[in-house]
Write an enzyme that holds these catalytic residues in place. Sequence first.
Site, PDB file in Angstrom:
ATOM      1  N   SER A 323      45.095  39.546  45.213  1.00  0.00           N
ATOM      2  CA  SER A 323      44.511  39.450  44.811  1.00  0.00           C
ATOM      3  C   SER A 323      43.034  40.621  44.782  1.00  0.00           C
ATOM      4  CB  SER A 323      43.291  38.590  44.476  1.00  0.00           C
ATOM      5  OG  SER A 323      44.748  37.287  44.582  1.00  0.00           O
ATOM      6  N   HIS A 367      39.371  24.703  40.482  1.00  0.00           N
ATOM      7  CA  HIS A 367      38.431  24.981  40.837  1.00  0.00           C
ATOM      8  C   HIS A 367      37.185  24.523  39.730  1.00  0.00           C
ATOM      9  CE1 HIS A 367      39.220  28.965  43.376  1.00  0.00           C
ATOM     10  NE2 HIS A 367      40.436  28.567  43.239  1.00  0.00           N
TER      11      HIS A 367
END
Length: 626
Positions: A323, A367
């Site tokens: 990431s 999320h």
Amino acid sequence: MIPSSDYLRDRQIVRGRIAIAVGGVLLLVAILIARLAYLQISQHQRFSTLAQNNRIDFVSMAPVRGLIYDRNGEILAENRRVYNVEILPDRVDDMNQLLGDLGQLIELSEEDVTRFKQLVRRQPSFDRQTLRTNLNEREAARIALHQHRHPGVELQARLQRHYPHGALTAHFLGYVGRINADDLKQIDPRAYRGLEYLGRTGIEAQYEETLRGRPGFERVETDAHGKVVRSLGKTLPSTGLTVHLSLDIEMQRAGMEALRGHRGAVVAIEPSTGDVLAFASEPGFDPNPFVNGISRGGYAHLLGSQDRPLLNRALYGRYAPGSTIKGFMLLTGLQHGIDPGERIFCPGWYSLPNRTHRYRDWKRGGHGWVDARTGIVQSCDVYFYRLARRLGIDHIHQGMSDLGFGRPTGVDLPGEPSGLMPSPQWKHQARGQAWFPGETVITGIGQGYMLVTPLQLAAVTAMLANRGRPVTPRFLVATENPQNRVRQAVAPANAKRAAIANRDFYAYVIDGMRGVVHDRRGTASRLRQGLRYEMAGKTGTAQVKSIPQNERYDESKLEKKHIDHSLFIGFAPLDQPKIAIAVVVENAGAGSRTAAPIARKLIDHYLLNRLGMFPGVDNLDTTVGR
């Protein structure tokens, strides 16, 4: 009675023969005189020179190798005086007997003897060959005491390269090694006349010509046995230039200590110049045994170690970036018209249209609704899966390549690899296979075929800190003539602005990376405890072993070698960055758990302790979040 006619005839014959003989002698004398005149008058200079050279010899004088210092004047590579035992083979009658006698005076290993015999076979018999180096004081005294009994044996005081910081500097500084038969086929014999060593790796190899110096020579008169009678003049050697590096040895020590117990790398760069401040690769190794040739046992131990201490992970280690690339992916998306305010829903997984395979988010429950900034702050995989699919692999490859991925940084170290920014063309050429849509999806979160080096990650992070101005990482900042102390600065490489020139795009990405550290829900929010400056960062977790669809990642059930790699990139202070950093820790789990605290520790150390910024701030507890 002899007839008179016969007598007269014989007398004439004898006189004729005498005349011929006298004429021949006179002719030979004339030829001899002519030849003597030719040699003494016409060829006097030539033969006088030849005769002179028959008793005049030239002895090479090796230069002193240049020293290496860090940015603050700390010595990194020096020359120490050591005692060596050297032998002139053509003066030895029985070499085996001599070696046996010397073995009674000093410690000689089987490898010492084998290597010496190989040198004797390869080199001319009138060349000195080193039997053993680094004699201790007692051994040197024994050789000096018994030297008169062993013709051809000499005790020599030599300068030898030494690295006082050992493993701390091995991977970037490199080491010198003895010149061998293979080297002699490649090097210029005039440049290395009288020299025994050359740079093998790292800075020592990169700046070999700068550090080496220029050999000198001494004209000496010798007797019939080759013994020096007197000196007839010298041309002194030129000492190699002193090299000043950008690296801060205290930052290097802090990086190595922070990595202790792990395998990994830390690279820290000054964004404004590209100066490399720290270049740590753990575990390391002591380069000093390599100077004269490490033992077979010692080398086998290093090669056989599962930790691979000889691998320079900072330069040659290639890892999936995970990431850490999400900010750069967003830059590429913004360049292609992605609306950063657009919100998407993250349920914890993503599937391609008409496919059942689920690409999971690191957060199992998802999320919820996220936009671009939230995607960076919380490192939402689903957002970047969708972004990657919208961009397509061709745009991803071009955009990320323009930002610096998949190509060497240009650092002044030998053999830098390029990393890998995959494309359909690359896969077809390298593997003979077609590119699949799912490979585009996982490229969006730095998985799949994509590979970066820690140095490459640090360089693109410095570019981000500069709001789009790339830098070329460098070690060399100045050279200095040791005789007159004249110092010559080396200017940083000219840097051009990256292909993405819109500063608003960088501002948006940097704001998201600021939130990674400073927002309550940022993946590295634990770093903000006690923080007295603003920083931007991005955590990364690179998968080592794939997990089947119906299984969950459970670190406790995995072997150490299958645990995810931990990564972090960042820079600080936010507005006027002084340091950009990349941390990779192998098999250490989430980036927020291991790599991020290491980065915080080094940034604190540099800003607060080394630069003395933010006066009045006490030394901070830099073990936060470990």
